[in-house]
Design an enzyme around this catalytic site. Structure first.
Site, PDB file in Angstrom:
ATOM      1  N   GLY A  67       0.437  -0.755  -0.167  1.00 56.62           N
ATOM      2  CA  GLY A  67       0.069  -0.255   0.012  1.00 56.62           C
ATOM      3  C   GLY A  67       1.004   1.518  -0.127  1.00 56.62           C
ATOM      4  O   GLY A  67       0.398   1.987  -0.748  1.00 56.62           O
ATOM      5  N   HIS A  68       2.046   0.996   1.117  1.00 59.40           N
ATOM      6  CA  HIS A  68       2.843   3.042   0.768  1.00 59.40           C
ATOM      7  C   HIS A  68       3.363   2.639  -0.487  1.00 59.40           C
ATOM      8  O   HIS A  68       3.636   3.544  -1.024  1.00 59.40           O
ATOM      9  CB  HIS A  68       3.632   2.255   1.938  1.00 59.40           C
ATOM     10  N   ARG A  71      -0.240  -3.859  11.022  1.00 62.92           N
ATOM     11  CA  ARG A  71      -1.346  -3.612  11.752  1.00 62.92           C
ATOM     12  C   ARG A  71      -1.781  -5.218  12.085  1.00 62.92           C
ATOM     13  O   ARG A  71      -1.345  -6.647  11.981  1.00 62.92           O
ATOM     14  CB  ARG A  71      -2.480  -3.386  12.545  1.00 62.92           C
TER      15      ARG A  71
END
Ligand code: PAF
Length: 282
Positions: free
Chosen positions: A40-41, A191
């Site tokens: 995602g980053h 997470r």
């Protein structure tokens, strides 16, 4: 081998690099992160590359957005592998300050918020957005990027940052990018690493329950009934639900007229010791 990004540890150091780029007339993009980088980053970095000539990725596990009971100590810190991933994408600069650089002893200035920061996450994590807004404003003022990228995965955060940048007249365009998901629908998050293999399987319920509730709403069903069904599906799967709600997608206020307002469904729920959040357009 791709060149490694330059790692800046101080605001002065970062500013010197940015000033040199500015003198060359280059556009600067920023991707604020807390590290533990996942795909995602990487999408945020790619999107920044389309809009800027030089990219700064910030890596800072921001203590002020964690309550004393939360996972600040356990939050994954993987700077060396993060920097290697960023080198692959040709990122020019990493800003990885220590806590003292961002919060010098005796600091007394924070950002206080209303509007989209009211409710939802704030009901359960009252400290959170003040910490996020304070650190994001400091990061934007440290690098003065032309654009900064945020994921829609943290939708309320994105709305809070947009409002703050508007209110403080910061000269940075805030770009929100769609959530990246695993093939089974789970939204990518640093997470997710906390989930046991069994919890990881159950975790897909959150996106499924939201999709089903969204379909019921789109089909014209009762919003409350659809949300109640979604909450029940989560509870049955073993989640403890903080919220599953439908809100105005722009203001995050409660819907006065669900039939005509832009709508966003947002959820936060605990699976064991891990708190997952997700959201979708409806
Ligand atoms: O979304 C995050 O990773 C963090 O909240 C942010 C925006 C980097 C601020 O610490």
């Amino acid at each position: 081998m791709p060149a490694s990004p330059t790692i800046h540890r101080t605001v002065d150091d970062l500013r010197a690099a940015v000033s040199a780029w500015r003198r060359e007339g280059l556009r600067v993009g920023m991707v604020p992160t807390m590290g533990a980088l996942h795909s995602g980053h990487m999408e945020l970095v790619r999107a920044a590359r389309e809009r800027a000539d030089r990219i700064i990725v910030t890596i800072f596990v921001n203590p002020t957005q964690f309550a004393p009971t939360e996972d600040f100590g356990a939050y994954p810190r993987t700077e060396a592998s993060d920097v290697a991933k960023l080198a692959e994408l040709g990122v020019e600069a990493v800003f990885a300050p220590n806590a003292n650089e961002m919060y010098p002893a005796g600091y007394a200035t924070t950002v206080s918020l209303a509007g989209p920061a009211i409710g939802l996450e704030t009901d359960f994590r009252p400290h959170f957005f003040s910490g996020v807004a304070t650190v994001v404003s400091k990061l934007l003022i440290a690098g003065f990027p032309d654009v900064a990228m945020f994921g829609e995965k943290d939708y309320q955060q994105l709305m809070v940052v947009r409002q703050m940048v508007r209110d403080l007249r910061l000269p940075t365009e805030i770009i929100g990018l769609p959530t990246i998901r695993e093939a089974d629908g789970l939204a990518l998050s640093s997470r997710n690493a906390y989930l046991s293999p069994e919890e990881r399987q159950t975790a897909t319920t959150i996106s499924r329950a939201m999709r089903q509730a969204a379909e019921l709403v789109r089909a014209g069903g009762s919003v409350e009934a659809a949300l109640a069904e979604g909450r029940a599906a989560l509870t049955e799967a073993g989640f403890r639900v903080d919220y599953l709600v439908l809100r105005n997608a722009e203001t995050l206020a409660e819907l006065a007229n669900p039939a005509i307002e832009p709508r966003r469904m947002l959820a936060a729920a605990w699976l064991g010791k891990t708190r997952l959040i997700d959201n979708i357009a409806v």
